[in-house]
Design a protein around this motif. Structure first.
Motif, PDB file in Angstrom:
ATOM      1  N   ARG A 153      36.534   4.890   3.811  1.00  0.00           N
ATOM      2  CA  ARG A 153      35.260   4.344   4.301  1.00  0.00           C
ATOM      3  C   ARG A 153      34.560   3.540   3.210  1.00  0.00           C
ATOM      4  NH1 ARG A 153      31.950   9.178   4.218  1.00  0.00           N
ATOM      5  NH2 ARG A 153      31.602   8.494   2.083  1.00  0.00           N
TER       6      ARG A 153
ATOM      7  N   ARG B 104      25.035  16.071   7.098  1.00  0.00           N
ATOM      8  CA  ARG B 104      25.967  15.017   6.680  1.00  0.00           C
ATOM      9  C   ARG B 104      25.565  13.686   7.305  1.00  0.00           C
ATOM     10  NH1 ARG B 104      30.896  16.231   4.324  1.00  0.00           N
ATOM     11  NH2 ARG B 104      32.043  14.725   5.582  1.00  0.00           N
TER      12      ARG B 104
ATOM     13  N   ARG C 102      22.896  12.348   5.264  1.00  0.00           N
ATOM     14  CA  ARG C 102      23.421  11.909   3.974  1.00  0.00           C
ATOM     15  C   ARG C 102      24.112  10.545   4.091  1.00  0.00           C
ATOM     16  NH1 ARG C 102      28.180  13.280   0.873  1.00  0.00           N
ATOM     17  NH2 ARG C 102      28.741  15.041   2.210  1.00  0.00           N
TER      18      ARG C 102
ATOM     19  N   ARG D 103      37.526  15.541  12.882  1.00  0.00           N
ATOM     20  CA  ARG D 103      36.665  15.052  11.798  1.00  0.00           C
ATOM     21  C   ARG D 103      35.270  14.777  12.330  1.00  0.00           C
ATOM     22  NH1 ARG D 103      39.313  14.217   7.031  1.00  0.00           N
ATOM     23  NH2 ARG D 103      41.464  14.891   7.293  1.00  0.00           N
ATOM     24  N   ASP D 104      34.301  14.551  11.434  1.00  0.00           N
ATOM     25  CA  ASP D 104      32.920  14.484  11.918  1.00  0.00           C
ATOM     26  C   ASP D 104      32.519  13.132  12.506  1.00  0.00           C
ATOM     27  OD1 ASP D 104      33.011  13.411   9.352  1.00  0.00           O
ATOM     28  OD2 ASP D 104      31.445  14.691   8.521  1.00  0.00           O
TER      29      ASP D 104
ATOM     30  N   GLY E 291      39.171   9.664   4.953  1.00  0.00           N
ATOM     31  CA  GLY E 291      37.828  10.158   4.624  1.00  0.00           C
ATOM     32  C   GLY E 291      36.984   9.158   3.866  1.00  0.00           C
ATOM     33  N   GLY E 292      36.059   9.713   3.083  1.00  0.00           N
ATOM     34  CA  GLY E 292      35.066   8.891   2.398  1.00  0.00           C
ATOM     35  C   GLY E 292      35.659   7.802   1.520  1.00  0.00           C
TER      36      GLY E 292
ATOM     37  N   ASP F 254      29.349  22.960  14.108  1.00  0.00           N
ATOM     38  CA  ASP F 254      29.035  22.987  12.686  1.00  0.00           C
ATOM     39  C   ASP F 254      27.743  22.202  12.432  1.00  0.00           C
ATOM     40  OD1 ASP F 254      28.874  23.020   9.989  1.00  0.00           O
ATOM     41  OD2 ASP F 254      30.730  21.908   9.605  1.00  0.00           O
TER      42      ASP F 254
ATOM     43  N   ASP G 241      40.611  12.126  -0.550  1.00  0.00           N
ATOM     44  CA  ASP G 241      41.025  13.204   0.338  1.00  0.00           C
ATOM     45  C   ASP G 241      42.359  12.825   0.965  1.00  0.00           C
ATOM     46  OD1 ASP G 241      38.478  14.818   0.262  1.00  0.00           O
ATOM     47  OD2 ASP G 241      37.675  12.943   1.040  1.00  0.00           O
TER      48      ASP G 241
ATOM     49  N   LYS H 141      33.974   8.129  -4.571  1.00  0.00           N
ATOM     50  CA  LYS H 141      33.658   9.331  -5.316  1.00  0.00           C
ATOM     51  C   LYS H 141      34.901  10.180  -5.548  1.00  0.00           C
ATOM     52  CE  LYS H 141      31.332  12.754  -3.860  1.00  0.00           C
ATOM     53  NZ  LYS H 141      30.923  13.382  -2.711  1.00  0.00           N
ATOM     54  N   ASP H 142      35.577  10.500  -4.480  1.00  0.00           N
ATOM     55  CA  ASP H 142      36.788  11.305  -4.622  1.00  0.00           C
ATOM     56  C   ASP H 142      37.741  10.991  -3.473  1.00  0.00           C
ATOM     57  OD1 ASP H 142      35.704  12.690  -2.402  1.00  0.00           O
ATOM     58  OD2 ASP H 142      34.619  13.992  -3.777  1.00  0.00           O
TER      59      ASP H 142
ATOM     60  N   LYS I  82      23.125   7.150   2.333  1.00  0.00           N
ATOM     61  CA  LYS I  82      24.040   6.556   1.374  1.00  0.00           C
ATOM     62  C   LYS I  82      24.500   5.164   1.805  1.00  0.00           C
ATOM     63  CE  LYS I  82      28.780   7.145  -0.201  1.00  0.00           C
ATOM     64  NZ  LYS I  82      29.648   7.910  -1.078  1.00  0.00           N
TER      65      LYS I  82
ATOM     66  N   ARG J  95      26.931  19.283   9.994  1.00  0.00           N
ATOM     67  CA  ARG J  95      27.214  17.872  10.291  1.00  0.00           C
ATOM     68  C   ARG J  95      25.929  17.063  10.460  1.00  0.00           C
ATOM     69  NH1 ARG J  95      31.873  19.862  14.374  1.00  0.00           N
ATOM     70  NH2 ARG J  95      33.498  20.161  12.794  1.00  0.00           N
TER      71      ARG J  95
ATOM     72  N   ASN K  38      34.654   8.236   9.188  1.00  0.00           N
ATOM     73  CA  ASN K  38      35.308   9.150   8.241  1.00  0.00           C
ATOM     74  C   ASN K  38      36.720   9.511   8.678  1.00  0.00           C
ATOM     75  OD1 ASN K  38      33.033   9.242   6.695  1.00  0.00           O
ATOM     76  ND2 ASN K  38      32.353  11.265   7.367  1.00  0.00           N
TER      77      ASN K  38
HETATM   78  P1  ATP Z   1      31.870  11.910   0.206  1.00  0.00           P
HETATM   79  O1  ATP Z   1      33.140  12.390  -0.465  1.00  0.00           O
HETATM   80  O2  ATP Z   1      31.421  10.564  -0.149  1.00  0.00           O
HETATM   81  O3  ATP Z   1      30.817  12.932   0.192  1.00  0.00           O
HETATM   82  P2  ATP Z   1      33.440  12.279   2.565  1.00  0.00           P
HETATM   83  O4  ATP Z   1      33.329  11.667   3.938  1.00  0.00           O
HETATM   84  O5  ATP Z   1      34.725  12.057   1.854  1.00  0.00           O
HETATM   85  O6  ATP Z   1      32.209  11.749   1.770  1.00  0.00           O
HETATM   86  P3  ATP Z   1      33.979  15.078   2.202  1.00  0.00           P
HETATM   87  O7  ATP Z   1      33.028  16.206   2.235  1.00  0.00           O
HETATM   88  O8  ATP Z   1      34.718  14.757   0.974  1.00  0.00           O
HETATM   89  O9  ATP Z   1      33.136  13.814   2.706  1.00  0.00           O
HETATM   90  O10 ATP Z   1      34.987  15.337   3.389  1.00  0.00           O
HETATM   91  C1  ATP Z   1      36.185  14.584   3.562  1.00  0.00           C
HETATM   92  C2  ATP Z   1      36.442  14.298   5.026  1.00  0.00           C
HETATM   93  O11 ATP Z   1      36.594  15.529   5.739  1.00  0.00           O
HETATM   94  C3  ATP Z   1      35.307  13.582   5.748  1.00  0.00           C
HETATM   95  O12 ATP Z   1      35.401  12.196   5.600  1.00  0.00           O
HETATM   96  C4  ATP Z   1      35.520  14.022   7.172  1.00  0.00           C
HETATM   97  O13 ATP Z   1      36.575  13.293   7.782  1.00  0.00           O
HETATM   98  C5  ATP Z   1      35.994  15.450   7.025  1.00  0.00           C
HETATM   99  N1  ATP Z   1      34.877  16.420   7.069  1.00  0.00           N
HETATM  100  C6  ATP Z   1      34.168  16.911   6.028  1.00  0.00           C
HETATM  101  N2  ATP Z   1      33.245  17.796   6.420  1.00  0.00           N
HETATM  102  C7  ATP Z   1      33.383  17.892   7.753  1.00  0.00           C
HETATM  103  C8  ATP Z   1      32.734  18.677   8.759  1.00  0.00           C
HETATM  104  N3  ATP Z   1      31.746  19.514   8.453  1.00  0.00           N
HETATM  105  N4  ATP Z   1      33.159  18.532  10.031  1.00  0.00           N
HETATM  106  C9  ATP Z   1      34.165  17.691  10.360  1.00  0.00           C
HETATM  107  N5  ATP Z   1      34.803  16.941   9.459  1.00  0.00           N
HETATM  108  C10 ATP Z   1      34.442  17.031   8.190  1.00  0.00           C
END
Ligand code: ATP
Ligand code: MG
Length: 437
Positions: free
Chosen positions: A47, A195, A198, A145-146, A43-44, A189, A59, A56-57, A202, A192, A150
């Motif tokens: 990336r 996202r 966003r 995943r989206d 995830g983020g 969804d 996963d 940030k956090d 970002k 997305r 990610n």
């Molecule tokens: P950040 O934490 O910087 O906001 P992130 O990509 O980690 O970005 P999160 O919301 O923490 O976003 O989600 C973690 C991961 O879960 C994403 O990187 C993505 O792979 C998956 N994800 C989150 N939301 C969705 C969604 N609505 N549909 C599909 N996959 C998703």
């Protein structure tokens, strides 16, 4: 990208070190692995690390079910209905642990049985109501995943990066690309799409052409998203340090119309309103960058001000405060139908607005008292913001700045002087814009 296109990048071929993964996430992966489960960081965080950005956090993705994860970590909690995940607290860290989902319609390689159950959890428009069928493979987890960027996994045991969907290539090209068919994935969804805006803001990435096209066609689907989710997403868009860029992305893709239609209409019709909102978002970004507090109350006070200002600037006003209150109530009532702004924030926003006329024209009896008002600071910042975006308020921002720092005697003189000079303020510089586009 079809099955079998897995790219494995050996530890020696990428610059990511285990040390960049937080101790909490590493401990979770270690515990899950020791218990016989598969667990990878994804995830983020991957990336952003690969892009050299602040993470940030963290996963974690695993084949353990939420209950199995829950059983391994004392300070953990299953959250979410539509998409159940586990929040695990380790020290002061919070790590999101997500279970591999079985494949669905968006993934033609998924077993037929999984596709069948998945279909039952989507409504007639293709919106995913629930996605909690576990037992998927790592590859299926990648496919659901989206965006490709990610879905890059870091296997701490081997040090390898695993990329099933061409995420590494898109990172290199700075391209934001939906995994699978973007139309289908946005329908499943619609959040997305927000996202996408966003991450575009970002990361400064471009949307992949097919992703951009599906977004343009699908934006009305945001109307199907529960207002509470839109509120959460709007906070992430505008309170994480890149609000101005996010606002520009929202406007570019005509997504602001879907979230706050009155605000979108007001800023499109009135340059002054647009400038005001941009300034508010620039200030928010500065505050985030300098670790100052930002509140949704101030943010929504700014977001909803343009339609309020447009309403109160119309002729035939009663007393200013009464007209303002009425406009505020109307604008909030309409806004919360789309974005579920919790009442504590909308109430605080109203207080900020209602203090504006009092700050514009303070009097001897109340000027001192206003300093004690719990919303004085926010209302004063708001007044400065209006002036910063060129609204002519007779220099009252500077007046309040001096007043706060002044001694009691000076304050008295300042109020007396203020009342001796005739009022010369105008609410708005230019002719009011119509409230609709
Ligand atoms: P950040 O934490 O910087 O906001 P992130 O990509 O980690 O970005 P999160 O919301 O923490 O976003 O989600 C973690 C991961 O879960 C994403 O990187 C993505 O792979 C998956 N994800 C989150 N939301 C969705 C969604 N609505 N549909 C599909 N996959 C998703
Ligand atoms: Mg994350």
């Amino acid at each position: 990208m079809p099955t079998g296109a897995l790219r494995r990048i050996k530890a020696s071929r990428h610059q990511l070190l285990p040390a960049v993964i937080s101790p909490g996430a590493r401990e979770i992966v270690a515990t899950l692995t020791a218990a016989g489960y598969q667990a990878l960081v994804v995830g983020g965080c991957i990336r952003d690390t690969l892009l050299g950005q602040q993470v940030k956090d963290f996963d974690v993705a695993t084949n353990a079910t939420p209950e199995q994860v829950r059983a391994l970590f004392r300070r953990s909690r299953i959250i979410g209905r539509r998409f159940r995940i586990v929040h695990v607290h380790i020290g002061r860290e919070l790590v999101e642990v997500t279970t591999f989902r079985a494949g669905h319609d968006g993934n033609p390689d998924a077993p037929a049985s999984a596709r069948h159950t998945e279909r039952k959890r989507a409504d007639h428009r293709g919106i995913l109501l629930r996605d909690n069928v576990f037992g998927g493979t790592l590859e299926e987890d990648a496919q659901r995943r989206d965006f490709t960027i990610n879905a890059i996994y870091y296997d701490l045991a081997s040090g390898e990066l695993l990329d099933f969907v061409g995420g590494m290539e898109d990172l290199g090209q700075r391209s934001l690309r939906v995994i699978g068919d973007p139309g289908t994935r946005f329908r499943e969804d619609p959040v997305r799409m927000l996202r996408a805006a966003r991450f575009q803001a970002k990361l400064g990435f471009e949307l992949h052409p097919a992703t951009a096209e599906s977004l343009a066609q699908g934006r009305a689907l945001l109307g199907e998203v529960p207002p509470a989710r839109l509120f959460d997403e709007l906070i992430k868009l505008l309170m994480t340090g890149h609000a101005l860029a996010a606002y520009e992305a929202l406007r570019q893709h005509h997504l602001l119309e879907q979230l706050l239609p009155d605000t979108a209409a007001a800023v499109a019709a009135d340059e002054c309103a647009d400038r005001f909102l941009r300034q508010a978002l620039i200030n928010t970004d500065t505050r985030v960058a300098t670790q100052q507090r930002v509140t949704p109350a101030f943010l929504f006070a700014a977001l909803l001000w343009p339609p309020i200002a447009a309403t109160i600037a119309r002729p035939a006003r009663a007393t200013e405060t009464a007209v303002l209150s009425e406009a505020a109530a109307e604008v909030i009532a309409k806004a919360v139908r789309r974005v579920a702004i919790p009442r504590r924030f909308s109430t605080a926003a109203r207080e900020i607005w209602e203090l504006q006329p009092r700050l514009e024209a303070p009097n001897r009896g109340t000027a001192e008292q206003l300093l004690e008002h719990p919303r004085f600071r926010a209302a004063y910042d708001f007044l400065l913001l209006r002036e910063q975006s060129d609204e002519e308020l007779g220099g009252m921002g500077a007046w309040w700045t001096r007043f706060q720092a002044a001694s009691a005697a000076t304050r008295e003189a300042m109020v007396a002087e203020l009342q001796a000079t005739p009022k010369r303020r105008r609410r708005r510089r230019r002719a009011p814009a119509p409230a609709v586009e």
